[in-house]
Design an enzyme around this catalytic site. Sequence first.
Site, PDB file in Angstrom:
ATOM      1  N   LYS A   1      25.439 -36.292  27.438  1.00  0.00           N
ATOM      2  CA  LYS A   1      24.581 -36.770  28.770  1.00  0.00           C
ATOM      3  C   LYS A   1      23.222 -36.520  28.740  1.00  0.00           C
ATOM      4  CE  LYS A   1      27.843 -36.686  32.679  1.00  0.00           C
ATOM      5  NZ  LYS A   1      29.232 -36.348  32.171  1.00  0.00           N
TER       6      LYS A   1
ATOM      7  N   SER B   1      31.297 -35.220  27.750  1.00  0.00           N
ATOM      8  CA  SER B   1      29.883 -34.764  28.322  1.00  0.00           C
ATOM      9  C   SER B   1      28.618 -34.404  28.160  1.00  0.00           C
ATOM     10  CB  SER B   1      30.346 -34.177  29.947  1.00  0.00           C
ATOM     11  OG  SER B   1      31.012 -34.765  30.637  1.00  0.00           O
TER      12      SER B   1
ATOM     13  N   SER C   1      27.178 -32.258  35.730  1.00  0.00           N
ATOM     14  CA  SER C   1      28.416 -32.830  35.276  1.00  0.00           C
ATOM     15  C   SER C   1      28.437 -34.427  35.095  1.00  0.00           C
ATOM     16  CB  SER C   1      29.114 -32.578  34.085  1.00  0.00           C
ATOM     17  OG  SER C   1      29.053 -32.936  33.148  1.00  0.00           O
TER      18      SER C   1
END
Length: 402
Positions: A113, A110, A167
Amino acid sequence: MRAALLAATASAILLAPAPVAAAGASAGATVRCPRAPAPAVSRPPRPAPPPTVPAQRVVGGAALDTTGLVVPADAPAPPAITATSWLVADLDSGQVLGGCGPHEYGTPASVQKLLLAATMLPRLDPKQTVTVTEDDMRIEPGSSAVGLVAGGRYTIETIWLGLLLNSGNEAANALARLGSGTDSAAGVRAMNEQAHHLGALQTHAVTPSGLDGKGQFTSAYDLALIARACFADPTFRRYALTEQAQIPTQPAQRTKGFQIQNENQLIYRYPGALGGKTGFTDLARHTYVGAAERGGRRLVVTLLGAEPAPLRGWEQGAALLDWGFTLPRDASVGRLVEAGELTATASATPSALAAPGAPRPAAASGPARTGSGWLWSVTALSGAGVLALLGGLLWRRRRRLP
């Protein structure tokens, strides 16, 4: 043809005089990174990384081309952690303070991102209200989600907070779609163009959220470039330090509102924390990006492939930040290249990019230049190396002619 260009560029790098290594080790030696023992875990087979491209491994400095440890001479030993690769850099000057395998390929999870944020934050109005679609909700079962609902109406800012605090993978799909103006696949293409623009040549996104996908890779060095672009944006800095946010009620979908909290423990437990991003998948293990300020100095840490014991990802990041703040302000083993630097002119040869250079101002986050993606950036950089090599050889021949 492309293979020949890559080979020629590698030859040009080998022929060019290399800068003196800043690491406290003899030239050519690989110093093992301090590693903390970690419990054995079961994980999926690691995917084969892309072929090594020499021109990419010297971006930022020749000393960064190592699978091991690179630190300034006479620097104290960095902490022993479980991450397989990491990097510490100055957010403002761009100087790299040290790293472990900074150009080694890793799986992002993640922390990808952040690339989505660097790409889409400048494109989207945070006050605009939008509708989440069924396609946005297509995420891997059991993966991280903030709790948006199809048909729900949310401000762009609420979706950003859902992405960066919790997230949310459905939030990533929505932002990639909205930022591209078409769909999440177009958003991923824009992310790869932005990675190219930032100089993150080892980064290739397949999903907007960081959910594992075939061919999806990054490096600790690339993550520092991406994080630097994010922290140059005041809106991102505000989101990254937000401790909690409210997801509103959706009457038409009969869902109640609820509160979310920032999952990045650094902002609660590390004095001077500026925020960052956590990540985890079974394949990537724990990944982390964090930044902090101390004494008017802002540092960023990136790490890949960590295990949560004996220290969790954010704690490993905090330990590396502590180490970085002990170093002199002029300590350096390389630098973070500027956005657009690798594609600005044909004269930006790999050997020139390897020079540490003087401190530079923080990079700004901006829209990506148009391009064909990360692989074509390799070809462009390689072609520049070939031109530089041929030009040098012709110059030498002319000097020998009567």
